[in-house]
Design an enzyme around this catalytic site. Structure first.
Site, short mmCIF file in Angstrom:
data_model
loop_
_atom_site.label_atom_id
_atom_site.label_comp_id
_atom_site.label_asym_id
_atom_site.label_seq_id
_atom_site.Cartn_x
_atom_site.Cartn_y
_atom_site.Cartn_z
N MET A 30 0.85 -1.20 0.00
CA MET A 30 0.00 0.00 0.00
C MET A 30 0.89 1.25 0.00
O MET A 30 0.42 2.34 0.33
CB MET A 30 -0.94 -0.01 1.20
CG MET A 30 -1.91 -1.19 1.14
SD MET A 30 -3.43 -0.91 2.06
CE MET A 30 -2.80 -0.71 3.71
N GLY A 31 2.16 1.08 -0.35
CA GLY A 31 3.05 2.23 -0.48
C GLY A 31 3.54 2.76 0.85
O GLY A 31 3.45 2.10 1.88
N GLY A 36 10.61 -2.99 5.55
CA GLY A 36 9.84 -4.23 5.44
C GLY A 36 9.54 -4.51 3.96
O GLY A 36 9.79 -5.61 3.46
N HIS A 37 9.01 -3.47 3.28
CA HIS A 37 8.71 -3.62 1.85
C HIS A 37 9.99 -3.87 1.06
O HIS A 37 10.00 -4.65 0.09
CB HIS A 37 8.05 -2.35 1.30
CG HIS A 37 6.82 -1.91 2.03
ND1 HIS A 37 6.76 -0.78 2.80
CD2 HIS A 37 5.57 -2.46 2.08
CE1 HIS A 37 5.54 -0.64 3.29
NE2 HIS A 37 4.81 -1.65 2.89
N GLY A 147 4.73 -10.30 3.76
CA GLY A 147 5.47 -10.28 5.03
C GLY A 147 4.74 -11.02 6.13
O GLY A 147 3.51 -11.03 6.19
N GLN A 148 5.53 -11.61 7.03
CA GLN A 148 4.95 -12.28 8.20
C GLN A 148 4.39 -11.28 9.20
O GLN A 148 3.71 -11.63 10.15
CB GLN A 148 5.99 -13.20 8.86
CG GLN A 148 6.27 -14.43 8.02
CD GLN A 148 7.48 -15.21 8.47
OE1 GLN A 148 8.01 -14.98 9.57
NE2 GLN A 148 7.95 -16.11 7.62
N LYS A 149 4.71 -10.00 8.97
CA LYS A 149 4.13 -8.93 9.81
C LYS A 149 2.61 -9.06 9.84
O LYS A 149 1.98 -8.91 10.88
CB LYS A 149 4.56 -7.58 9.24
CG LYS A 149 3.74 -6.39 9.65
CD LYS A 149 4.33 -5.75 10.86
CE LYS A 149 3.42 -4.70 11.45
NZ LYS A 149 2.79 -3.80 10.51
N VAL A 176 10.51 -7.27 9.66
CA VAL A 176 11.64 -6.35 9.77
C VAL A 176 11.31 -5.34 10.87
O VAL A 176 10.20 -4.79 10.90
CB VAL A 176 11.89 -5.63 8.42
CG1 VAL A 176 13.05 -4.66 8.55
CG2 VAL A 176 12.16 -6.66 7.32
N ARG A 187 2.29 2.87 9.33
CA ARG A 187 1.44 3.58 10.30
C ARG A 187 2.22 4.06 11.52
O ARG A 187 1.65 4.80 12.34
CB ARG A 187 0.29 2.68 10.75
CG ARG A 187 -0.77 2.42 9.68
CD ARG A 187 -1.96 1.68 10.27
NE ARG A 187 -3.11 1.63 9.38
CZ ARG A 187 -3.46 0.58 8.64
NH1 ARG A 187 -2.74 -0.53 8.69
NH2 ARG A 187 -4.54 0.61 7.89
P1 AMP Z 1 1.43 -2.89 3.49
O1 AMP Z 1 1.99 -1.85 2.58
O2 AMP Z 1 1.47 -2.50 4.93
O3 AMP Z 1 0.10 -3.43 3.03
O4 AMP Z 1 2.44 -4.11 3.39
C1 AMP Z 1 2.79 -4.69 2.16
C2 AMP Z 1 3.54 -5.96 2.41
O5 AMP Z 1 4.69 -5.69 3.19
C3 AMP Z 1 2.72 -6.99 3.21
O6 AMP Z 1 2.98 -8.29 2.70
C4 AMP Z 1 3.27 -6.83 4.61
O7 AMP Z 1 3.17 -8.01 5.39
C5 AMP Z 1 4.72 -6.51 4.33
N1 AMP Z 1 5.30 -5.82 5.47
C6 AMP Z 1 4.86 -4.67 6.05
N2 AMP Z 1 5.62 -4.35 7.12
C7 AMP Z 1 6.56 -5.32 7.22
C8 AMP Z 1 7.63 -5.57 8.13
N3 AMP Z 1 7.90 -4.76 9.14
N4 AMP Z 1 8.38 -6.68 7.93
C9 AMP Z 1 8.10 -7.53 6.90
N5 AMP Z 1 7.11 -7.34 6.02
C10 AMP Z 1 6.35 -6.26 6.17
#
Ligand code: AMP
Length: 284
Positions: A30-31, A36-37, A147-149, A176, A187
């Site tokens: 989601m940018g 992590g990304h 991500g496992q997050k 991460v 966030r």
């Molecule tokens: P989001 O942009 O938050 O929707 O995340 C996009 C992808 O990045 C998803 O697969 C998340 O699980 C992964 N992601 C977000 N934060 C982390 C993190 N801290 N460590 C690993 N993966 C992450």
């Protein structure tokens, strides 16, 4: 790197590579990119010929009182970061491009989407599976990276891919974290300074609960330790803190192999999630 905003253009570009049998990776985001990304994109870069990253704040996974409008966005910054990590195509469509018409057909994410995050975010995972399946059909990747997050999201995507025979391999990367242990999240910018200082307690509390569970095998006691720690040492309020089997997200039992210890915590302007995945091999 090319920034692409329409489905048509992306598909035309990818077709050129598909006829050459190139291995295509998809990294949905989601940018407002962070490390992590970047870790997902680097894994995708290593294991594939071509990396497509989507950058789309998907409205259908936000509830009416959630943070869709205020979710942080910065495409210029994302472009720089994505270029650095070797993304080939950054797909940044508008909402109208992704959802031009609505025939009313919906994906129902099932019972495992009603617990944990799904309990306070009704419909959230239906929206996640909707956008992820659209992205799978648009990009037709060999491998897709998550991500496992977002462990519950990862589990549900794995179940959808398995049960509905999506021709894609789901690859995952560990969480991460910031140096002090806080899980990286777009966030995190919504934390006040005081909350940012307290937030690493979330991970510490999960670690304590895991250690206690490995020692005493008492789920309720372990959970209570972590909840007390978070509520006493932060101004946050625990939404849920649960120990479940992974990836089925069922109640644990003596034969459970993989455990997910997961929590969501409300702070004044943001709700943060974190988790630990561990296996019964750690139980002595
Ligand atoms: P989001 O942009 O938050 O929707 O995340 C996009 C992808 O990045 C998803 O697969 C998340 O699980 C992964 N992601 C977000 N934060 C982390 C993190 N801290 N460590 C690993 N993966 C992450």
């Amino acid at each position: 790197m090319k920034v692409i905003t329409t489905i048509n253009e992306l598909q035309q570009e990818l077709e050129k590579h598909r006829v050459l049998n190139k291995k295509i990776a998809l990294v949905p985001t989601m940018g407002y990119l962070h490390e992590g990304h970047m870790t997902l994109a680097k894994a995708a870069r290593q294991e594939n010929d071509l990396v497509v990253m989507s950058d789309f704040v998907n409205p259908t996974q936000f509830g009416p009182n959630e943070d869709f409008e205020s979710y942080p966005r910065d495409l210029d910054r994302d472009e720089k970061i994505a270029t650095e990590v070797g993304v080939d195509y950054l797909f940044a469509p508008t909402v109208d491009e992704m959802y031009p018409d609505d025939g009313g057909i919906r994906i129902e994410a099932g019972p495992a989407s009603k617990i944990l995050c799904g309990a306070t975010r009704p419909g959230h995972f239906n929206g996640v599976l909707q956008v992820v399946s659209k992205l799978f059909h648009i990009v037709q990747p060999t491998n897709a990276y998550f991500g496992q997050k977002d462990a519950q999201q990862l589990a549900l995507i794995q179940l959808m891919v398995r049960d509905y025979n999506f021709p894609v391999t789901i690859c995952s990367v560990p969480i991460v974290r910031e140096e002090d242990g806080l899980a990286k999240s777009s966030r995190n910018v919504f934390l006040t300074d005081a909350e940012r200082e307290q937030a690493p307690v979330i991970q510490q509390a999960l670690q304590q609960a895991k250690a206690d569970f490995l020692k005493h095998h008492d789920k309720e006691q372990a959970i209570q330790i972590a909840i007390t720690m978070i509520e006493n040492q932060t101004s946050g309020h625990v939404d849920y803190l649960e120990l479940r089997s992974y990836p089925n997200l069922q109640e644990i039992h003596p034969e459970t192999n993989q455990f997910l210890l997961a929590t969501a915590v409300y702070f004044s302007n943001v709700r943060l999630i974190d988790n630990i995945l561990f296996s019964n091999e750690e139980i002595r």
